[in-house]
Design a protein around this motif. Structure first.
Motif, PDB file in Angstrom:
ATOM      1  N   THR A   1       6.971  13.900   4.012  1.00 31.63           N
ATOM      2  CA  THR A   1       6.997  14.904   2.955  1.00 31.63           C
ATOM      3  C   THR A   1       7.482  16.255   3.468  1.00 31.63           C
ATOM      4  N   GLY A   2       7.646  16.386   4.785  1.00 29.57           N
ATOM      5  CA  GLY A   2       8.134  17.626   5.367  1.00 29.57           C
ATOM      6  C   GLY A   2       8.198  17.506   6.877  1.00 29.57           C
ATOM      7  N   VAL A   3       8.857  18.466   7.505  1.00 30.08           N
ATOM      8  CA  VAL A   3       9.030  18.463   8.956  1.00 30.08           C
ATOM      9  C   VAL A   3       8.827  19.888   9.467  1.00 30.08           C
ATOM     10  N   THR A   4       8.031  20.023  10.531  1.00 28.77           N
ATOM     11  CA  THR A   4       7.909  21.279  11.261  1.00 28.77           C
ATOM     12  C   THR A   4       8.429  21.050  12.669  1.00 28.77           C
ATOM     13  N   VAL A   5       9.344  21.903  13.123  1.00 29.92           N
ATOM     14  CA  VAL A   5       9.875  21.801  14.482  1.00 29.92           C
ATOM     15  C   VAL A   5       9.583  23.100  15.207  1.00 29.92           C
TER      16      VAL A   5
ATOM     17  N   VAL B   1      10.922  25.772  10.745  1.00 29.11           N
ATOM     18  CA  VAL B   1      11.326  25.957  12.135  1.00 29.11           C
ATOM     19  C   VAL B   1      10.548  27.131  12.704  1.00 29.11           C
ATOM     20  N   GLU B   2       9.767  26.842  13.727  1.00 33.77           N
ATOM     21  CA  GLU B   2       8.960  27.863  14.388  1.00 33.77           C
ATOM     22  C   GLU B   2       9.575  28.107  15.759  1.00 33.77           C
ATOM     23  N   ARG B   3      10.280  29.204  15.948  1.00 31.50           N
ATOM     24  CA  ARG B   3      10.905  29.500  17.235  1.00 31.50           C
ATOM     25  C   ARG B   3      10.018  30.447  18.031  1.00 31.50           C
ATOM     26  N   LEU B   4       9.565  30.002  19.192  1.00 23.53           N
ATOM     27  CA  LEU B   4       8.707  30.812  20.042  1.00 23.53           C
ATOM     28  C   LEU B   4       9.551  31.713  20.934  1.00 23.53           C
ATOM     29  N   THR B   5       9.001  32.837  21.338  1.00 23.31           N
ATOM     30  CA  THR B   5       9.744  33.785  22.168  1.00 23.31           C
ATOM     31  C   THR B   5       9.700  33.415  23.646  1.00 23.31           C
ATOM     32  N   VAL B   6       8.724  32.596  24.044  1.00 21.04           N
ATOM     33  CA  VAL B   6       8.631  32.113  25.420  1.00 21.04           C
ATOM     34  C   VAL B   6       8.312  30.627  25.388  1.00 21.04           C
ATOM     35  N   ASN B   7       8.683  29.925  26.443  1.00 23.55           N
ATOM     36  CA  ASN B   7       8.352  28.511  26.551  1.00 23.55           C
ATOM     37  C   ASN B   7       6.859  28.371  26.832  1.00 23.55           C
ATOM     38  N   SER B   8       6.131  27.788  25.913  1.00 25.56           N
ATOM     39  CA  SER B   8       4.678  27.644  26.044  1.00 25.56           C
ATOM     40  C   SER B   8       4.273  26.230  26.415  1.00 25.56           C
TER      41      SER B   8
ATOM     42  N   PHE C   1       2.569  22.332  20.579  1.00 28.04           N
ATOM     43  CA  PHE C   1       1.807  21.600  19.563  1.00 28.04           C
ATOM     44  C   PHE C   1       0.735  22.474  18.927  1.00 28.04           C
ATOM     45  N   ARG C   2       0.208  23.420  19.687  1.00 27.85           N
ATOM     46  CA  ARG C   2      -0.720  24.378  19.077  1.00 27.85           C
ATOM     47  C   ARG C   2      -0.004  25.153  17.967  1.00 27.85           C
ATOM     48  N   ALA C   3       1.178  25.664  18.273  1.00 26.87           N
ATOM     49  CA  ALA C   3       1.946  26.408  17.271  1.00 26.87           C
ATOM     50  C   ALA C   3       2.372  25.510  16.121  1.00 26.87           C
ATOM     51  N   GLY C   4       2.755  24.263  16.447  1.00 25.62           N
ATOM     52  CA  GLY C   4       3.229  23.352  15.415  1.00 25.62           C
ATOM     53  C   GLY C   4       2.148  22.943  14.436  1.00 25.62           C
ATOM     54  N   VAL C   5       0.956  22.635  14.946  1.00 25.69           N
ATOM     55  CA  VAL C   5      -0.149  22.255  14.054  1.00 25.69           C
ATOM     56  C   VAL C   5      -0.534  23.441  13.174  1.00 25.69           C
TER      57      VAL C   5
ATOM     58  N   MET D   1       0.838  -1.199   0.000  1.00 20.23           N
ATOM     59  CA  MET D   1       0.000   0.000   0.000  1.00 20.23           C
ATOM     60  C   MET D   1       0.873   1.249   0.000  1.00 20.23           C
ATOM     61  N   THR D   2       0.516   2.226  -0.829  1.00 21.08           N
ATOM     62  CA  THR D   2       1.253   3.480  -0.862  1.00 21.08           C
ATOM     63  C   THR D   2       0.867   4.333   0.335  1.00 21.08           C
ATOM     64  N   ALA D   3       1.861   4.811   1.065  1.00 24.95           N
ATOM     65  CA  ALA D   3       1.592   5.617   2.252  1.00 24.95           C
ATOM     66  C   ALA D   3       1.111   6.996   1.848  1.00 24.95           C
ATOM     67  N   PRO D   4       0.137   7.561   2.570  1.00 24.27           N
ATOM     68  CA  PRO D   4      -0.286   8.936   2.295  1.00 24.27           C
ATOM     69  C   PRO D   4       0.817   9.900   2.708  1.00 24.27           C
ATOM     70  N   PRO D   5       0.790  11.122   2.220  1.00 27.61           N
ATOM     71  CA  PRO D   5       1.826  12.093   2.614  1.00 27.61           C
ATOM     72  C   PRO D   5       1.718  12.445   4.092  1.00 27.61           C
ATOM     73  N   VAL D   6       2.812  12.254   4.802  1.00 26.72           N
ATOM     74  CA  VAL D   6       2.875  12.484   6.246  1.00 26.72           C
ATOM     75  C   VAL D   6       3.872  13.599   6.525  1.00 26.72           C
ATOM     76  N   HIS D   7       3.451  14.587   7.299  1.00 24.34           N
ATOM     77  CA  HIS D   7       4.289  15.707   7.701  1.00 24.34           C
ATOM     78  C   HIS D   7       4.547  15.591   9.204  1.00 24.34           C
ATOM     79  N   VAL D   8       5.806  15.559   9.602  1.00 17.04           N
ATOM     80  CA  VAL D   8       6.181  15.378  11.003  1.00 17.04           C
ATOM     81  C   VAL D   8       6.178  16.721  11.726  1.00 17.04           C
ATOM     82  N   VAL D   9       5.602  16.732  12.941  1.00 15.86           N
ATOM     83  CA  VAL D   9       5.583  17.940  13.781  1.00 15.86           C
ATOM     84  C   VAL D   9       6.247  17.597  15.110  1.00 15.86           C
ATOM     85  N   VAL D  10       7.341  18.284  15.438  1.00 12.25           N
ATOM     86  CA  VAL D  10       8.134  18.027  16.643  1.00 12.25           C
ATOM     87  C   VAL D  10       8.110  19.270  17.526  1.00 12.25           C
ATOM     88  N   VAL D  11       7.974  19.057  18.826  1.00  6.84           N
ATOM     89  CA  VAL D  11       8.112  20.150  19.797  1.00  6.84           C
ATOM     90  C   VAL D  11       9.324  19.854  20.666  1.00  6.84           C
TER      91      VAL D  11
END
Length: 333
Positions: A34-38, A64-71, A77-81, A1-11
């Protein structure tokens, strides 16, 4: 089976050593994402350098999403999604794979989970612990108590899929259409309960499943006591505080969905406190964490009675908007 496109989100937050291992494991995935968001939760170590090197060499798009404060994990995950949905199209990211920084992905993870990704809102694969043993996670949410309860026995005895109604951001595969409908997670939780309630809200209208396929291995060592029907892992004062404080948010989401019971929730809160006390005594061999538990319970009451509280995910409020000074639908539990 062909895998659907998966985008990884890391915090991630101040754990560049673990993060390096995770990013290396993502590069070894076959099929590849297919891509990565950190999301960098305002780290003060060399995390920005690690992410810069990864983005420069990765064969797929990296955000790369760099936050100004530790959330916290919830805010991360809110920012990552949100960032992943904004930076991709459905054709490039039909699924978002959410994970913390202290795990590694197993090389065939996307391939083995792919057959289970059709017609679901969220799918969870299994995890191994640091020693390679299966990591216990088989829960269902009891709305009357407002707590997830462990399901005993072999939940895969009759098939590879267990229907559940809670989420876990350490490995959740999130359907993009579901994320767009429900919205990103509620960042106000900071730590704990955020993924539980996110999965529960999804399960109200779409399947949430746990499947007998291993996709991650935990790397961070943890002290643990095996109680048979569940495991108790070590914790921290910050986590203990939010376990109790976030009972306030749990209650408000139950109210939104017309599933809140005053006596049931009070009992569930007592059981939650009892579990944390057992964790202190059996795993951490002390009682110094009692004060954060009490502080969290105290602060939960402000959330329970806040007339301005509104849900940040899922359906709109089920009760009329109340003006300041009008009693809220909270509980004294």
């Amino acid at each position: 089976m062909t895998a659907p496109p998966v985008h990884v989100v890391v915090v991630t937050y101040n754990r560049s050593g673990y993060l390096r291992g995770l990013l290396d494991s993502i590069l070894a995935l076959d099929p590849a994402p297919t891509g990565v968001t950190v999301v960098d939760n305002a780290s003060t170590d060399d995390t920005p350098d690690v992410l810069g090197a990864f983005a420069a060499t990765a064969p797929c798009p990296v955000v790369v999403e760099r936050l100004t404060v530790n959330s916290g994990g919830a805010g991360g995950f809110r920012a990552g999604v949100r960032a992943a949905l904004a930076a991709t199209t459905p054709g490039a990211a039909a699924w978002l794979w959410l994970m913390d920084d202290d795990v590694v992905a197993l090389p065939d993870a996307i391939g083995v989970i792919a057959p289970f990704l059709a017609d679901a809102g969220a799918v969870h694969g299994r995890r191994r612990d640091r020693t390679g043993r299966p990591f216990f996670w088989q829960n269902r949410f009891n709305a009357w108590l407002g707590v997830p309860l462990p399901v005993p026995g072999d939940v895969f005895a009759h098939g590879p899929v267990m229907r559940t109604d809670v989420g876990c951001f350490e490995g959740m595969f999130l359907n993009r259409r579901t994320a767009e409908r429900v919205g990103p997670p509620d960042g106000r939780f900071f730590l704990t309960w955020d993924d539980t309630m996110y999965g529960w809200l999804i399960s109200r209208t779409e399947p949430v499943t746990y499947v007998d396929r291993y996709v991650l291995r935990k790397i961070r060592p943890q002290r643990r006591v095996d109680l048979g029907v569940r495991h108790l892992n070590d914790s921290s004062d910050l986590s203990r505080y939010h376990v109790m404080r976030n009972r306030g948010h749990v209650a408000r989401y139950l109210q939104t969905e017309h599933r809140w019971s005053r006596p049931g929730f009070a009992l569930g809160t007592a059981l939650t406190a009892g579990k944390e006390l057992a964790r202190l005594l059996l795993v951490e061999r002390g009682v110094r964490g009692v004060v954060p538990l009490w502080r969290g319970w105290r602060d939960s009451r402000a959330i329970l009675h806040d007339p301005a509280w509104r849900p940040e995910m899922g359906a709109p409020p089920a009760w009329p908007v109340r003006s300041a000074g009008t009693p809220s639908p909270g509980t004294d539990a």
